[in-house]
Each structure stands twice: as C-alpha cells, then as structure tokens.
Design a protein around this motif. Structure first.
Motif, mmCIF file in Angstrom:
data_model
loop_
_atom_site.group_PDB
_atom_site.id
_atom_site.type_symbol
_atom_site.label_atom_id
_atom_site.label_comp_id
_atom_site.label_asym_id
_atom_site.label_seq_id
_atom_site.Cartn_x
_atom_site.Cartn_y
_atom_site.Cartn_z
ATOM 1 N N ASP A 263 -97.604 -51.183 -36.793
ATOM 2 C CA ASP A 263 -96.417 -52.205 -36.414
ATOM 3 C C ASP A 263 -96.295 -52.834 -37.820
ATOM 4 N N THR A 276 -92.819 -49.434 -35.103
ATOM 5 C CA THR A 276 -94.026 -48.989 -34.984
ATOM 6 C C THR A 276 -94.047 -47.632 -34.680
ATOM 7 N N GLU A 384 -88.919 -51.047 -28.033
ATOM 8 C CA GLU A 384 -90.617 -50.807 -28.462
ATOM 9 C C GLU A 384 -91.524 -50.631 -27.140
#
Ligand code: GLY
Ligand code: MN
Ligand code: MN
Length: 430
Positions: A263, A276, A384
């Motif tokens: 990340d 990420t 994410e």
C-alpha cells in the motif's frame, strides 16, 4: 520545491470558492504548519498545511494567508504574510519567497513580511465582526499536538474577545472535496509516478528480498520523478504481515510462495496518490491465491462502477458488502448460515474484509470531503477492497483512485497500473 510551478489560477479559483461562503464583515486566517523538531537542532522535513496551500500555493513555513472580502481598502481583501528575505538572509537560510515570487505563486497582490502581521491584523480586526478559525474537524483526526492554527486561535480569543467566531472547516470540507481539473491533473501525475514505482518493483521482487529493499526501490523511483517521496507511510507486508492493516515495519524477508501486499503512493506537489497492489513473491500465483485475488479484483471493479453522482457513501458500503459476501461464499470462507445469522451491524463478510472501501483522496490521503451528502462530479475516492485470511498467511487488497464524473463513467486515475493477475505474472517474469 521539486515539482513544476502550478498556475496560480487554481489558487485564485479556490479562494473565490472559499470567500463566496463567508459571512459578511468576516476575516479568515490560515497558518502554515510548524517545522517539527526531533531534538537538539534537528527537524523533520517541512510539510505545508494543506489548507493554506490549497488557498494560496505558498509552500513555505511561517506563512499566513488572510482573507477579508469586505475590507474597506481593496488591497486588504486578500493578504499574504511571508518570512522576510533579502540577499543576506538568502545566503544564510536558503532561498525564501520574495514578495514578487509570493504574488506570482498565489495571485495575491498584497504581500507583507511576517513581522507586519500583528499591526495589520489589529487594524483589519477593527473593521471586522467575525473571525474564521481553522479547527481540524476531519472525521479521522486524532491530533494531540498544538498547531500554529491552535496557537493563533488562542491568541485571537485572548486579544479580541468581542468578535464572533466562525468555522473554516465546513467550507473547506465542501470545496476541497470537489476537485478542479488542475487538481485532477496533479493527482494523475502523482498516480503516474506511483505507476513507475510499481513497474520498477515488478522487476525487482523475488524470494529473499527484504520488504525495506522494496520500499527503497519505490523511493528511488519517486524522487527521480519530482516527488518528495511517499504520500503516507508505506505498508509493504509479505505473508502474514499483509493481514496487519497498519503494518509499517517493512522489515521482514519476502518468502517463496507468499503474497506481498504493498500500500504505497507517491506525493506530487503536495497531492497524494493511494495505491495498493498485491503480488506473488515468486512471480506465480497458486490457484488459491489467484482465486482470492480475482475475487478482490471483481469487488473492486463492481464498486468502482457505483462511484457516480448521487451515490450515498454509506449505501455504497452496504452494496459493496453484498458483493463481497457473494465472493466470500464462492471462496468457501463463509457459508449461508453465517450470512443468515449475521449481525447487521457487523455482517459476516467483515471477518475477512473489516475496513471501509473508499475514502476521499486529494491533498490529504484521507482527504476532506463530505460523506453524508450525495457524491458529486469531481470528487475523488479510493476503491480498496481486501480479503485477509490470517490462517493462510495471506492478505490481498487492491486499491485505485477514481474520479466521479458527470457522465456517470468513473475515471480511474490508476487504469494504467498493472492489476490483472496474468499481466502481473507476465511482467514479473519478463
Ligand atoms: N494508505 C492508506 C489507505 O489506504 O487508506
Ligand atoms: Mn492505501
Ligand atoms: Mn486508501
């Protein structure tokens, strides 16, 4: 500054948006960050407070921006105060903004030396009824130290107790949450630098490398592309470490057969990127790793489609939870009974995906931006999702930065950063 100069039109527009929401006969003041000491005469590198930067482009310590749209004298409707400089000071302390440079950077005509602040401020306060304070009301803030903004507020409350107070934060939250095209371009540059870092490490990662060696490779690529470095402390976690959401030690060996979660994001011109990627250390996914990876990838793609004008952030999270639930059922990580018996406040999928899917992204990685009102074009969010399986020493998260667009087609600023499992394998083995 390593970054290319930014056209001051952006800061002029930003100030216009702020002052349009101010009460009448009001002054707003914005302070730089302090330079933080580490002991003796050492200090951390300077990071400008994002608000004064957003409103002026001034990227220098001890600067003050004052906005007073109703000032009787036109020259005092916007004023910058910067540290005094001259040829002598420049030799001893390094180059600081001259008044002309401060004007060119910000588009503000009236620039005074900082030593004039008290006198000018007192004079202008006699014309004003309200003073705007820039308190930090960010939903994630947990700041213990006293900032220059805090000290300024104390000073004003002490010396000008008869003025009324107002809050800058709600205005900033409103306007900073919707990005101008110039800002999206800067974010794109930050994302492009991050892409360079990721492509570099795809050639570098192999069994036996240390997580910090990978961190160094990113830093190398970021610096040579005019970034100051990481936009936030990078998480480079292999194997079980990928399940520790805030793992920042980055000090373990990447082992054959493990997945590696990274990340990381470059900053550029104070703007963040937030990426990420998760890759197999040895360059080849096992069937299980690929199945979990593709599940996360599908959730990310489906979630991205929902980032359109009108979406409510909380509802969006409920929808993403449903998609994740179906993927976890497919992977056999949860079963139907888990779903039927789930606590609506902590659904079954949370066992493997316990964090949020999206946050505003911009000058701050977890940027200002409204979360309770419908999404608007120009907002930038991360996407994410992740699946974390400690028992299998595996955590997989994929994260891109996405612009909400009027057309209803989200713009992925990271669309060129490899993510497809086959492409990752190909690049790691080329
Ligand atoms: N890198 C911090 C986050 O993804 O929110
Ligand atoms: Mn991130
Ligand atoms: Mn993020």
């Amino acid at each position: 500054m390593k970054y290319h100069p930014i056209n001051n039109r952006l800061f002029i527009k930003n100030r216009g948006k702020f002052t349009a929401q101010m009460k009448s006969k009001a002054i707003a003041v914005f302070n730089s960050n302090d330079i933080y000491t580490t002991g003796a005469d050492s200090s951390l590198p300077f990071h400008q407070h994002r608000d004064i930067f957003y409103l002026s482009g001034v990227d220098q310590e001890e600067s003050i921006l004052l906005l007073f749209p109703d000032a009787l004298e036109k020259k005092h409707r916007e004023v910058l105060f910067v540290k005094e400089t001259n040829d002598h000071i420049a030799i001893w302390e390094g180059a600081k903004l001259t008044k002309a440079q401060a004007t060119a950077t910000s588009g503000i005509e009236t620039v005074y030396w900082l030593s004039d602040f008290d006198k000018v401020f007192f004079d202008l306060m006699t014309e004003a009824e309200t003073i705007y304070f820039n308190t930090n009301e960010h939903y994630r803030q947990a700041v213990e130290m006293e900032t220059r903004e805090d000290r300024f507020i104390k000073m004003v409350k002490d010396k000008f107790p008869a003025h009324s107070w107002a809050k800058s934060f709600p205005i900033l939250q409103n306007i900073r949450g919707v990005k101008e095209q110039e800002e999206i371009d800067l974010l794109q540059t930050a994302c492009d630098i991050t892409e360079k870092g990721f492509r570099r490490i795809l050639q570098f990662v192999k069994p036996g490398v240390m997580e910090y060696e990978i961190e160094a490779e990113y830093m190398h690529e970021f610096l040579r592309n005019r970034s100051k470095g990481f936009a936030y402390t990078p998480i480079i976690g292999s194997g079980f470490n990928a399940c520790v959401l805030h793992y920042i030690e980055n000090n373990q060996t990447c082992k054959d057969g493990d997945m590696l979660l990274m990340d990381v994001g470059a900053e550029y011109a104070n703007y963040s990127s937030d990426m990420t990627r998760t890759i197999p250390v040895n360059g080849k996914f096992t069937d299980r790793q690929r199945a979990v990876y593709n599940a996360v990838h599908r959730v990310k793609d489906e979630a991205t489609k929902m980032l359109v004008p009108g979406t409510i952030w909380a509802d969006y999270h409920v929808e993403v939870g449903k998609i994740m639930t179906s993927e976890l059922l497919g992977l056999g990580l949860i079963d139907k009974a888990d779903v039927q018996n789930e606590d609506p406040k902590w659904p079954a999928y949370k066992k493997y995906f316990m964090h949020g899917t999206s946050h505003h992204m911009g000058l701050d990685t977890h940027d200002y931006g409204e979360l309770k009102t419908p999404m608007k074009a120009g907002m930038v969010f991360t996407v994410e999702p992740g699946i974390y399986i400690p028992k299998e020493n595996m955590g997989i998260r994929l994260e891109d930065d996405v612009v909400v667009q009027e057309t209803g087609v989200p713009l992925n600023l990271m669309k060129n950063i490899p993510i497809d499992a086959d492409e990752i394998e190909e690049l790691m083995n080329s």
